[in-house]
Design a protein around this motif. Structure first.
Motif, mmCIF file in Angstrom:
data_model
loop_
_atom_site.group_PDB
_atom_site.id
_atom_site.type_symbol
_atom_site.label_atom_id
_atom_site.label_comp_id
_atom_site.label_asym_id
_atom_site.label_seq_id
_atom_site.Cartn_x
_atom_site.Cartn_y
_atom_site.Cartn_z
ATOM 1 N N ARG A 84 0.860 -1.190 0.000
ATOM 2 C CA ARG A 84 0.000 0.000 0.000
ATOM 3 C C ARG A 84 0.887 1.228 0.000
ATOM 4 O O ARG A 84 1.700 1.411 0.905
ATOM 5 N N THR A 85 0.761 2.053 -1.030
ATOM 6 C CA THR A 85 1.539 3.285 -1.080
ATOM 7 C C THR A 85 0.879 4.334 -0.193
ATOM 8 O O THR A 85 -0.283 4.188 0.206
ATOM 9 N N LYS A 86 1.637 5.389 0.101
ATOM 10 C CA LYS A 86 1.073 6.468 0.914
ATOM 11 C C LYS A 86 -0.111 7.101 0.195
ATOM 12 O O LYS A 86 -1.108 7.459 0.805
ATOM 13 N N GLY A 87 0.000 7.221 -1.128
ATOM 14 C CA GLY A 87 -1.119 7.697 -1.925
ATOM 15 C C GLY A 87 -1.430 9.165 -1.761
ATOM 16 O O GLY A 87 -0.582 9.969 -1.384
ATOM 17 N N TYR A 88 -2.650 9.502 -2.051
ATOM 18 C CA TYR A 88 -3.127 10.878 -1.993
ATOM 19 C C TYR A 88 -4.544 10.848 -1.441
ATOM 20 O O TYR A 88 -5.344 9.992 -1.805
ATOM 21 N N TYR A 89 -4.856 11.785 -0.558
ATOM 22 C CA TYR A 89 -6.197 11.832 0.024
ATOM 23 C C TYR A 89 -6.789 13.221 -0.159
ATOM 24 O O TYR A 89 -6.137 14.241 0.099
ATOM 25 N N ALA A 90 -8.018 13.274 -0.609
ATOM 26 C CA ALA A 90 -8.802 14.503 -0.690
ATOM 27 C C ALA A 90 -10.239 14.122 -0.350
ATOM 28 O O ALA A 90 -10.785 13.190 -0.940
ATOM 29 N N PRO A 91 -10.868 14.799 0.604
ATOM 30 C CA PRO A 91 -12.229 14.441 1.014
ATOM 31 C C PRO A 91 -13.230 14.405 -0.142
ATOM 32 O O PRO A 91 -14.130 13.584 -0.153
ATOM 33 N N CYS A 92 -13.057 15.276 -1.108
ATOM 34 C CA CYS A 92 -13.955 15.314 -2.271
ATOM 35 C C CYS A 92 -13.158 14.956 -3.517
ATOM 36 O O CYS A 92 -13.052 15.750 -4.456
ATOM 37 N N LEU A 93 -12.603 13.771 -3.525
ATOM 38 C CA LEU A 93 -11.715 13.314 -4.599
ATOM 39 C C LEU A 93 -12.415 13.353 -5.948
ATOM 40 O O LEU A 93 -13.573 12.951 -6.082
ATOM 41 N N SER A 94 -11.703 13.854 -6.952
ATOM 42 C CA SER A 94 -12.237 13.910 -8.312
ATOM 43 C C SER A 94 -11.268 13.219 -9.263
ATOM 44 O O SER A 94 -10.126 12.945 -8.905
ATOM 45 N N VAL A 95 -11.733 12.972 -10.467
ATOM 46 C CA VAL A 95 -10.879 12.395 -11.495
ATOM 47 C C VAL A 95 -9.705 13.339 -11.771
ATOM 48 O O VAL A 95 -8.574 12.905 -11.970
ATOM 49 N N GLU A 96 -9.971 14.611 -11.738
ATOM 50 C CA GLU A 96 -8.918 15.604 -11.955
ATOM 51 C C GLU A 96 -7.855 15.523 -10.860
ATOM 52 O O GLU A 96 -6.662 15.645 -11.137
ATOM 53 N N ASP A 97 -8.292 15.316 -9.602
ATOM 54 C CA ASP A 97 -7.337 15.144 -8.497
ATOM 55 C C ASP A 97 -6.411 13.965 -8.770
ATOM 56 O O ASP A 97 -5.204 14.045 -8.548
ATOM 57 N N VAL A 98 -6.992 12.867 -9.223
ATOM 58 C CA VAL A 98 -6.190 11.673 -9.509
ATOM 59 C C VAL A 98 -5.181 11.993 -10.604
ATOM 60 O O VAL A 98 -3.995 11.673 -10.482
ATOM 61 N N ARG A 99 -5.626 12.642 -11.670
ATOM 62 C CA ARG A 99 -4.730 13.010 -12.771
ATOM 63 C C ARG A 99 -3.598 13.906 -12.258
ATOM 64 O O ARG A 99 -2.430 13.696 -12.576
ATOM 65 N N GLU A 100 -3.928 14.894 -11.452
ATOM 66 C CA GLU A 100 -2.939 15.856 -10.963
ATOM 67 C C GLU A 100 -1.978 15.258 -9.934
ATOM 68 O O GLU A 100 -0.875 15.785 -9.749
#
Length: 85
Positions: A39-55
């Motif tokens: 499991r990588t540290k990854g990225y967390y955003a409460p309102c995750l969007s496809v754009e967040d994943v891309r960025e």
């Protein structure tokens, strides 16, 4: 909860052998490897969007600081730690 094939159950051992033997016969002799789920540290955003994943894809895929959860409870503890900050 027991194992799928108990070593003291001859029928279970025979069934497992029958299923696995064709695959085991094709293995490269002398090759052993560890397969694991990390499991990588990854990225967390409460309102995750496809754009967040891309960025943040590089941060999401960064495997320099991964963990190997021991079980689902361990995985959930890591997830809750991330979510709760």
């Amino acid at each position: 909860m027991g194992n799928v094939a108990q070593l003291d159950d001859p029928e279970a051992v025979a069934a497992a052998e029958e299923i696995m033997r064709p695959f085991l016969d094709r293995l490269d002799p002398g090759h052993v490897a560890r397969f694991f789920i990390g499991r990588t540290k990854g990225y967390y955003a409460p309102c995750l969007s496809v754009e967040d994943v891309r960025e943040h894809i590089e941060e999401i895929r960064d495997d320099r600081d991964y963990t190997v959860p021991a079980d689902p409870a361990d995985e959930m503890a890591e997830l809750f730690t991330t979510i709760m900050g």
